[in-house]
Design a protein around this motif. Sequence first.
Motif, PDB file in Angstrom:
ATOM      1  N   GLN A  62       0.597  -0.688 -11.673  1.00  0.00           N
ATOM      2  CA  GLN A  62      -0.154  -0.316 -12.819  1.00  0.00           C
ATOM      3  C   GLN A  62      -1.612  -0.366 -12.431  1.00  0.00           C
ATOM      4  O   GLN A  62      -2.291   0.501 -12.918  1.00  0.00           O
ATOM      5  N   ALA A  63      -1.755  -1.084 -11.740  1.00  0.00           N
ATOM      6  CA  ALA A  63      -3.584  -1.345 -11.476  1.00  0.00           C
ATOM      7  C   ALA A  63      -3.828  -0.086 -10.865  1.00  0.00           C
ATOM      8  O   ALA A  63      -5.061   0.518 -11.187  1.00  0.00           O
ATOM      9  N   VAL A  64      -3.306   0.324  -9.758  1.00  0.00           N
ATOM     10  CA  VAL A  64      -3.971   1.376  -9.138  1.00  0.00           C
ATOM     11  C   VAL A  64      -3.600   2.757  -9.950  1.00  0.00           C
ATOM     12  O   VAL A  64      -4.153   3.463  -9.608  1.00  0.00           O
ATOM     13  N   VAL A 121      -5.837  13.067  -1.090  1.00  0.00           N
ATOM     14  CA  VAL A 121      -6.509  12.154  -1.914  1.00  0.00           C
ATOM     15  C   VAL A 121      -6.328  12.728  -3.477  1.00  0.00           C
ATOM     16  O   VAL A 121      -6.274  12.143  -4.451  1.00  0.00           O
ATOM     17  N   LYS A 122      -6.652  13.956  -3.733  1.00  0.00           N
ATOM     18  CA  LYS A 122      -6.552  14.591  -4.915  1.00  0.00           C
ATOM     19  C   LYS A 122      -5.310  14.501  -5.277  1.00  0.00           C
ATOM     20  O   LYS A 122      -5.142  13.998  -6.600  1.00  0.00           O
ATOM     21  N   GLU A 123      -4.364  14.617  -4.898  1.00  0.00           N
ATOM     22  CA  GLU A 123      -2.760  14.603  -5.367  1.00  0.00           C
ATOM     23  C   GLU A 123      -2.775  13.083  -5.721  1.00  0.00           C
ATOM     24  O   GLU A 123      -2.139  12.915  -6.883  1.00  0.00           O
ATOM     25  N   ALA A 124      -2.848  12.266  -4.807  1.00  0.00           N
ATOM     26  CA  ALA A 124      -2.920  10.790  -5.140  1.00  0.00           C
ATOM     27  C   ALA A 124      -3.532  10.376  -6.435  1.00  0.00           C
ATOM     28  O   ALA A 124      -2.958   9.558  -7.286  1.00  0.00           O
ATOM     29  N   LEU A 125      -4.654  10.884  -6.598  1.00  0.00           N
ATOM     30  CA  LEU A 125      -5.512   9.980  -7.735  1.00  0.00           C
ATOM     31  C   LEU A 125      -5.339  10.983  -8.777  1.00  0.00           C
ATOM     32  O   LEU A 125      -5.528  10.417 -10.139  1.00  0.00           O
ATOM     33  N   SER A 174     -10.490   6.996   6.000  1.00  0.00           N
ATOM     34  CA  SER A 174     -10.174   8.411   6.098  1.00  0.00           C
ATOM     35  C   SER A 174      -8.687   8.785   6.127  1.00  0.00           C
ATOM     36  O   SER A 174      -7.814   7.639   6.240  1.00  0.00           O
ATOM     37  N   THR A 175      -8.626   9.968   5.389  1.00  0.00           N
ATOM     38  CA  THR A 175      -7.252  10.676   5.556  1.00  0.00           C
ATOM     39  C   THR A 175      -6.968  11.606   6.372  1.00  0.00           C
ATOM     40  O   THR A 175      -7.821  12.422   6.667  1.00  0.00           O
ATOM     41  N   ASP A 220      -1.160  11.755   5.608  1.00  0.00           N
ATOM     42  CA  ASP A 220      -1.476  12.680   4.367  1.00  0.00           C
ATOM     43  C   ASP A 220      -0.159  12.576   3.696  1.00  0.00           C
ATOM     44  O   ASP A 220       0.654  13.449   3.227  1.00  0.00           O
ATOM     45  N   ASP A 221       0.017  11.577   3.125  1.00  0.00           N
ATOM     46  CA  ASP A 221       1.108  11.233   2.230  1.00  0.00           C
ATOM     47  C   ASP A 221       0.563  10.471   0.673  1.00  0.00           C
ATOM     48  O   ASP A 221       0.107   9.238   0.955  1.00  0.00           O
ATOM     49  N   ALA A 222       0.731  10.906  -0.275  1.00  0.00           N
ATOM     50  CA  ALA A 222       0.345  10.372  -1.562  1.00  0.00           C
ATOM     51  C   ALA A 222       0.729   8.857  -1.563  1.00  0.00           C
ATOM     52  O   ALA A 222      -0.176   8.015  -2.151  1.00  0.00           O
ATOM     53  N   GLU A 223       1.876   8.547  -1.622  1.00  0.00           N
ATOM     54  CA  GLU A 223       2.448   7.241  -1.756  1.00  0.00           C
ATOM     55  C   GLU A 223       1.749   6.291  -0.882  1.00  0.00           C
ATOM     56  O   GLU A 223       1.573   5.301  -1.371  1.00  0.00           O
ATOM     57  N   THR A 224       1.431   6.737   0.583  1.00  0.00           N
ATOM     58  CA  THR A 224       0.888   5.871   1.351  1.00  0.00           C
ATOM     59  C   THR A 224      -0.347   5.664   1.065  1.00  0.00           C
ATOM     60  O   THR A 224      -0.886   4.446   1.279  1.00  0.00           O
ATOM     61  N   LEU A 225      -1.116   6.395   0.862  1.00  0.00           N
ATOM     62  CA  LEU A 225      -2.475   6.471   0.371  1.00  0.00           C
ATOM     63  C   LEU A 225      -2.685   5.451  -0.787  1.00  0.00           C
ATOM     64  O   LEU A 225      -3.424   4.635  -0.771  1.00  0.00           O
ATOM     65  N   ARG A 226      -1.907   5.659  -1.779  1.00  0.00           N
ATOM     66  CA  ARG A 226      -2.001   4.846  -3.003  1.00  0.00           C
ATOM     67  C   ARG A 226      -1.779   3.373  -2.898  1.00  0.00           C
ATOM     68  O   ARG A 226      -2.513   2.542  -3.055  1.00  0.00           O
ATOM     69  N   ALA A 227      -0.934   3.284  -1.870  1.00  0.00           N
ATOM     70  CA  ALA A 227      -0.441   1.751  -1.403  1.00  0.00           C
ATOM     71  C   ALA A 227      -1.597   1.281  -0.722  1.00  0.00           C
ATOM     72  O   ALA A 227      -1.930   0.027  -0.976  1.00  0.00           O
ATOM     73  N   THR A 228      -2.114   2.013   0.123  1.00  0.00           N
ATOM     74  CA  THR A 228      -3.258   1.532   1.032  1.00  0.00           C
ATOM     75  C   THR A 228      -4.448   1.305   0.058  1.00  0.00           C
ATOM     76  O   THR A 228      -5.363   0.158   0.056  1.00  0.00           O
ATOM     77  N   ILE A 229      -4.708   2.146  -0.855  1.00  0.00           N
ATOM     78  CA  ILE A 229      -6.052   1.936  -1.720  1.00  0.00           C
ATOM     79  C   ILE A 229      -5.916   0.735  -2.562  1.00  0.00           C
ATOM     80  O   ILE A 229      -6.388  -0.452  -2.724  1.00  0.00           O
TER      81      ILE A 229
END
Lengths: 471, 471
Positions: A321-323, A291-295, A214-215, A258-267
Amino acid sequence: MSSTTEQATGARTWSVAEHLDDILTAVQPLEPIELNLLDAQGCVLVEQVTVPVALPPFDNSSMDGYAVRAADTERASEASPAVLTVIGDVAAGSSGTELTVGPGRAARIMTGAPLPPGADAVVPVEWTDGGTGAGPARTMAPHSASPQGSGGQVRVHRPVTPHAHVRARGGDVCAGDVALEAGTVLGPPQIALLSAIGRPAARVRPRPRVVVLSTGSELAQPGEELAAGQIYDSNSFALAAAAKDAGAIVYRVGAVTDDAETLRATIEDQLIRADLLVTTGGVSVGAYDVVKEALTAVAEEELGEAEGEPAEGEEGEDAEQAVHRAHVDFRTLAMQPGKPQGFGTIGPDRTPILTLPGNPVSSYVSFELFVRPAIRAMMGLADLHRPVVRATLLPPHGAGDEEPAPLTSPEGKRQFLRGTYTGGERPEVRPVGGSGSHLIGALAHADALIVVPEAATKAAWGSEVEVVLLG
Amino acid sequence: MSSTTEQATGARTWSVAEHLDDILTAVQPLEPIELNLLDAQGCVLVEQVTVPVALPPFDNSSMDGYAVRAADTERASEASPAVLTVIGDVAAGSSGTELTVGPGRAARIMTGAPLPPGADAVVPVEWTDGGTGAGPARTMAPHSASPQGSGGQVRVHRPVTPHAHVRARGGDVCAGDVALEAGTVLGPPQIALLSAIGRPAARVRPRPRVVVLSTGSELAQPGEELAAGQIYDSNSFALAAAAKDAGAIVYRVGAVTDDAETLRATIEDQLIRADLLVTTGGVSVGAYDVVKEALTAVAEEELGEAEGEPAEGEEGEDAEQAVHRAHVDFRTLAMQPGKPQGFGTIGPDRTPILTLPGNPVSSYVSFELFVRPAIRAMMGLADLHRPVVRATLLPPHGAGDEEPAPLTSPEGKRQFLRGTYTGGERPEVRPVGGSGSHLIGALAHADALIVVPEAATKAAWGSEVEVVLLG
């Protein structure tokens, strides 16, 4: 209201059916693996299993009694029993070749024990004197601690026909028979059969590993003190439970800020253990729709770099690169609740990701409509959906004498209202709580979703409606 | 046949209903414990949960948009928008007190963010130009990586009324409300509510730990080579799977050899982790009926020593004495399959034990009839039984043109035949396989049990029968 604006600006909306179709087209059944029987419970068999050896593997007794030659009992009666010489015991698990039953002889035999050579039938112990000479036996004296050969004589008071009380070799299944077809779901009876024919494991589609995340910077963990502006994270718990119910192995990840970089790293961290990723929140039109911003940013970044990049999975590709290999389609759906939805793939294995809205009711309804079928499709199940029935719509309980205003639904949207369902010959459903997508209290007392189709703007009391049965 | 003999000898038989009643009278719901929400899934709540703080805990926005004073938008229209000065952002998770919205002002606000002081309504972003001066906005530019105050002006093209797009504090549930009643089964929506009100755990009846143990010297483990006279153990697998399906935490113990001392030692070892013990085999009338021998001898031994012995649980009681506290009632039931049954308690905690017959179909049917309800009663569930419906009995598939002989059933016994059920308006059931209690192949293709009551000796094709729906 917003749909009007969207239509005015020409934005595309997707129907529930279209979105579901796209998801089910993209999601693939997981690769089969060999699992031990009890780990394979609830999974779908992908192989046709044939019987390697007959079941039972040998003629055996279906009763506790005496293995005899049927002909020796032909004239036996209550008044004039056949008297046979007992030559020993045949226990379950013995090879069945230690004794040979000749004419006028009998071997004491236990249920499941192999019929010894020479014998062609079994006389139940209840038809004999049990070798005691004292009338019909109700039991055979136990002596398992020191089994030993029996001796003396047994009186048989009833005749048996050949094959009586004998389970013939192959009487259940024969070698070469199809035991189970591919596509069978392995429940207890199927596990019984597989173990009975000697299979310790089966080739099945495994349960998908689903990461639920959840975010929201406003989310606190249950048990913590709420600060001003905070609410408790409920989505990650509810969807983890729902994913488990759907058949998945679940990893719950607590609220991500709600931070795109944190979310990217978590995913990125979670990809290693995910067959499917589910996120909640951050997919609307807001400035903090993380989520929208990160992805989205990621997808655009990849788009810009696509040419000249190493192909997927090539060596030298690093985690970042993978994410970045995210292809997520964010959509506006013609449904309420649950308008903002996203679906795509992410990472080197193109792991499917479903991004659900953040309101608790929206995320739960979205899960039921889109994630549950996806999980079941990954398991290879044929039956993907909750049962859908028709029922008469009645006013909510406690509505009083005056009939309340009919249910309304926004035009062009498929609405899913929470309800309580009563089955039987005349099924009924009543709304519980309002249409607000934050009403968790009502959700917890619902067992059904009332569907108001796209074309309808209201549903009259007493009319027939479509109902999705939950849980 | 044997029932006649038993009647002749005056032996008591129990009906299925009597045996089940005795089990359910003796089995107690487990003591409640506090479990984390996801561990409590599927369990029964024993406390009435009240809401500690209102939900939502504060007035918050239901949309992405602008927090305003409704009066400022009163005359707004497409042609003549209200122009408001943007004083900053309110994000979800912010305390909501950083900004105060004065007359002619607006604060950009995200879904779920607290309504700032001064504001009384939210204008959805779609009704504004998003602060860009360029007509209706479809999105708010994301900037979660570096959130910052917004400035400039926003044009509002539609009026809002006070409270519009605001979720009021307590609009879902209020402090002091009953969230969930004791007795509620915790599914995903109930877990959603508990976490939403901040509960990390709940007081529930835990899932019983069930030890499943098969007996028989003839049993080999699946995957091993079969020696002469051996068959594969299937009961421990089938019943472990069935117990898990029923809601239990299961420990499967492989086949124990037909030796009373070995069995006693094994049961003793297992008692420590068992809320319920289930054995198969060894309860008939045979000379190697090890379960009966082990537990009967024990009961008698205790009987003889009862006087002057230390009371239950007293210090100094050693393990051997513990297992000796067995009170198991071995019975002949008026049913087929599954005639020999045992039920009682064992060990210092009087752990319930059910001893089922050893034939695979007998043990599975016995599990469904007796063990499953016992497990569910231990969980505190109200709904103990499989659904029972009525259906028209049709001949088996592949029976050919000629009508087969009607189903027969021994007089005075309740018979449970395996069948395949088809629901709908005119439910139908067809037998699959014969009545032999060793027919696992047929069991694996059945999804129902056809009941032929005690009084009936046959069931005609086309007649209505009672059907127990499995799985």
